[in-house]
Design a protein around this motif. Structure first.
Motif, PDB file in Angstrom:
ATOM      1  N   PRO A 157       7.802  11.407  -4.680  1.00 50.71           N
ATOM      2  CA  PRO A 157       7.060  10.157  -4.832  1.00 50.71           C
ATOM      3  C   PRO A 157       5.575  10.279  -4.513  1.00 50.71           C
ATOM      4  N   THR A 158       5.175  11.385  -3.877  1.00 53.01           N
ATOM      5  CA  THR A 158       3.750  11.542  -3.547  1.00 53.01           C
ATOM      6  C   THR A 158       2.899  11.724  -4.812  1.00 53.01           C
ATOM      7  N   GLN A 159       3.582  11.966  -5.953  1.00 52.80           N
ATOM      8  CA  GLN A 159       2.839  12.088  -7.218  1.00 52.80           C
ATOM      9  C   GLN A 159       2.305  10.731  -7.688  1.00 52.80           C
ATOM     10  N   ILE A 160       2.824   9.649  -7.107  1.00 53.59           N
ATOM     11  CA  ILE A 160       2.436   8.301  -7.527  1.00 53.59           C
ATOM     12  C   ILE A 160       1.300   7.805  -6.636  1.00 53.59           C
ATOM     13  N   SER A 161       0.263   7.284  -7.256  1.00 52.46           N
ATOM     14  CA  SER A 161      -0.812   6.689  -6.457  1.00 52.46           C
ATOM     15  C   SER A 161      -0.641   5.169  -6.452  1.00 52.46           C
ATOM     16  N   ILE A 162      -0.750   4.596  -5.266  1.00 53.06           N
ATOM     17  CA  ILE A 162      -0.502   3.166  -5.071  1.00 53.06           C
ATOM     18  C   ILE A 162      -1.820   2.453  -4.757  1.00 53.06           C
ATOM     19  N   SER A 163      -2.078   1.385  -5.492  1.00 53.79           N
ATOM     20  CA  SER A 163      -3.303   0.619  -5.215  1.00 53.79           C
ATOM     21  C   SER A 163      -2.997  -0.720  -4.550  1.00 53.79           C
ATOM     22  N   GLY A 164      -1.743  -1.146  -4.605  1.00 55.39           N
ATOM     23  CA  GLY A 164      -1.386  -2.395  -3.930  1.00 55.39           C
ATOM     24  C   GLY A 164      -0.827  -3.460  -4.840  1.00 55.39           C
ATOM     25  N   ASN A 165      -0.862  -3.239  -6.131  1.00 59.53           N
ATOM     26  CA  ASN A 165      -0.320  -4.232  -7.061  1.00 59.53           C
ATOM     27  C   ASN A 165       0.985  -3.780  -7.695  1.00 59.53           C
ATOM     28  N   GLU A 166       1.603  -2.772  -7.105  1.00 55.94           N
ATOM     29  CA  GLU A 166       2.774  -2.183  -7.737  1.00 55.94           C
ATOM     30  C   GLU A 166       4.080  -2.815  -7.252  1.00 55.94           C
ATOM     31  N   LYS A 167       5.097  -2.600  -8.039  1.00 61.16           N
ATOM     32  CA  LYS A 167       6.442  -3.013  -7.647  1.00 61.16           C
ATOM     33  C   LYS A 167       7.370  -1.817  -7.820  1.00 61.16           C
ATOM     34  N   VAL A 203      19.102   2.430  -5.882  1.00 56.90           N
ATOM     35  CA  VAL A 203      18.401   3.658  -6.272  1.00 56.90           C
ATOM     36  C   VAL A 203      17.080   3.258  -6.927  1.00 56.90           C
ATOM     37  N   PRO A 204      15.949   3.646  -6.328  1.00 61.86           N
ATOM     38  CA  PRO A 204      14.665   3.356  -6.967  1.00 61.86           C
ATOM     39  C   PRO A 204      14.506   4.148  -8.260  1.00 61.86           C
ATOM     40  N   LEU A 205      14.007   3.463  -9.319  1.00 65.79           N
ATOM     41  CA  LEU A 205      13.911   4.098 -10.639  1.00 65.79           C
ATOM     42  C   LEU A 205      12.480   4.254 -11.151  1.00 65.79           C
ATOM     43  N   PHE A 206      11.709   3.161 -11.038  1.00 62.37           N
ATOM     44  CA  PHE A 206      10.371   3.150 -11.621  1.00 62.37           C
ATOM     45  C   PHE A 206       9.373   2.528 -10.661  1.00 62.37           C
ATOM     46  N   VAL A 207       8.106   2.706 -11.003  1.00 61.18           N
ATOM     47  CA  VAL A 207       7.051   1.945 -10.339  1.00 61.18           C
ATOM     48  C   VAL A 207       6.394   1.117 -11.427  1.00 61.18           C
ATOM     49  N   LYS A 208       6.375  -0.193 -11.209  1.00 62.09           N
ATOM     50  CA  LYS A 208       5.786  -1.103 -12.194  1.00 62.09           C
ATOM     51  C   LYS A 208       4.370  -1.422 -11.751  1.00 62.09           C
ATOM     52  N   ILE A 209       3.439  -1.107 -12.616  1.00 63.20           N
ATOM     53  CA  ILE A 209       2.033  -1.324 -12.303  1.00 63.20           C
ATOM     54  C   ILE A 209       1.531  -2.457 -13.188  1.00 63.20           C
ATOM     55  N   LEU A 210       0.874  -3.423 -12.602  1.00 66.51           N
ATOM     56  CA  LEU A 210       0.398  -4.609 -13.328  1.00 66.51           C
ATOM     57  C   LEU A 210       1.579  -5.285 -14.024  1.00 66.51           C
ATOM     58  N   ALA A 211       1.328  -5.846 -15.195  1.00 64.97           N
ATOM     59  CA  ALA A 211       2.367  -6.645 -15.848  1.00 64.97           C
ATOM     60  C   ALA A 211       3.537  -5.800 -16.342  1.00 64.97           C
ATOM     61  N   ASN A 212       3.261  -4.932 -17.284  1.00 67.03           N
ATOM     62  CA  ASN A 212       4.366  -4.206 -17.906  1.00 67.03           C
ATOM     63  C   ASN A 212       4.170  -2.700 -17.974  1.00 67.03           C
ATOM     64  N   ASP A 213       3.205  -2.190 -17.224  1.00 68.06           N
ATOM     65  CA  ASP A 213       3.001  -0.749 -17.238  1.00 68.06           C
ATOM     66  C   ASP A 213       3.973  -0.112 -16.251  1.00 68.06           C
ATOM     67  N   ILE A 214       4.875   0.656 -16.776  1.00 64.67           N
ATOM     68  CA  ILE A 214       5.952   1.206 -15.940  1.00 64.67           C
ATOM     69  C   ILE A 214       5.839   2.727 -15.875  1.00 64.67           C
ATOM     70  N   GLN A 215       5.909   3.241 -14.662  1.00 64.28           N
ATOM     71  CA  GLN A 215       5.847   4.680 -14.471  1.00 64.28           C
ATOM     72  C   GLN A 215       7.198   5.174 -13.974  1.00 64.28           C
ATOM     73  N   ASP A 272       0.851  -1.196   0.000  1.00 63.44           N
ATOM     74  CA  ASP A 272       0.000   0.000   0.000  1.00 63.44           C
ATOM     75  C   ASP A 272       0.893   1.254   0.000  1.00 63.44           C
ATOM     76  N   THR A 273       0.264   2.393   0.129  1.00 59.40           N
ATOM     77  CA  THR A 273       1.024   3.644   0.051  1.00 59.40           C
ATOM     78  C   THR A 273       2.066   3.752   1.165  1.00 59.40           C
ATOM     79  N   ASN A 274       1.682   3.358   2.376  1.00 66.39           N
ATOM     80  CA  ASN A 274       2.636   3.426   3.497  1.00 66.39           C
ATOM     81  C   ASN A 274       3.834   2.525   3.243  1.00 66.39           C
TER      82      ASN A 274
END
Lengths: 103, 166
Positions: free
Chosen positions: A75-85, A57-69, A39-41
């Motif tokens: 980092p507060t610009q990123i919204s987390i739903s719980g399936n991210e890496k 060094v953290p680089l990206f947030v991977k959402i679902l299979a291959n969607d990379i942000q 989650d976000t925390n």
């Protein structure tokens, strides 16, 4: 320059990881790893742990299979739903979850 | 793509409609408005159904996934390789031929160009690119890249590496 206010929204990755650190780390640990967040925390906790380490060094947030942000310095610009890496450069870390670290 | 749809049909209908009216052909005055109505109707039909149809048949491009990376350092190449392995289109631009060669050896599309003097739009299809990552070791080059491409990628699509005073 470490003041986040001095770097724009266009700044990459974090307010402390500059070119020299990134290139040195890429030479030392030329590998990219992924870390699942709950989650976000947990996301913010893992991110601060990775940022605190000299070997990652953290680089990206991977959402679902291959969607990379791309991970912006704020980092507060990123919204987390719980399936991210969190995708990070460097040594593979065994990062404790935010819950476990509070125990 | 926006273009003058049906302009030939409308032009010919106007020409022939007037000519036929002069010759006294019955209902000839209806030809021009009828053709204009058909043109307008098909344009509206196209505009309102193209997107849902593209989604239905799976050819709708949800998001521009391509990433343009300025600078081909060892770090940039690792990032590009990861993105490529995750089905992102990646192009690296660097003015150092050796760095470009190293990127190409990793199977990454790389272009030898100088963002100050070369027109990159001549060398690559920028319409496939959604993001810019300025990762050179030179803050001025990164800033120049942001300035050059902010119009193309928008403020939310352009990123640069930070520089710390050491």
């Amino acid at each position: 320059m470490r003041d986040p206010k001095l770097n724009s929204e266009q700044a990459l990755f974090s307010h402390t990881d500059d070119y020299i650190k990134l290139v040195n780390l890429a030479r030392k640990h030329p590998e990219i790893n992924e870390l699942t967040v709950k989650d976000t925390n947990d996301f913010l906790h893992q991110l601060s742990t990775l940022n605190a380490s000299e070997n990652s060094v953290p680089l990206f947030v991977k959402i679902l299979a291959n969607d990379i942000q791309i991970l912006p310095a704020d980092p507060t610009q990123i919204s987390i739903s719980g399936n991210e890496k969190i995708v990070y450069l460097g040594q593979k870390l065994n990062v404790l979850s935010s819950e476990a670290s509070q125990d | 793509m926006v273009g003058p749809r049906g302009i030939v049909a409308a032009g010919i209908a106007s020409l022939f409609g007037l000519e036929l009216m002069k010759q006294g052909v019955k209902s000839a005055e209806l030809i021009t408005p009828l053709v204009f109505m058909i043109v307008l109707g098909t344009v509206l039909l196209n505009a309102t159904t193209a997107r849902p149809f593209a989604k239905l048949v799976g050819v709708f491009q949800q998001d521009l996934k391509g990433v343009l990376i300025i600078g081909s350092s060892s770090f940039s190449r690792i990032v590009a390789k990861y993105l490529k392995e995750n089905q992102r289109e990646v192009v690296i631009v660097d003015n150092n031929p050796s760095n470009v060669k190293l990127a190409k050896q990793m199977g990454i599309q790389a272009i030898n160009a100088n963002i100050y003097s070369d027109d990159l739009s001549e060398n690559l299809e920028l319409s496939d690119m959604g993001y810019l990552m300025a990762l050179t070791g030179n803050a001025s080059v990164n800033q120049k890249a942001i300035e050059n491409f902010s119009g193309q990628f928008g403020e939310k699509g352009t990123y640069r590496i930070i520089f710390l005073k050491r």
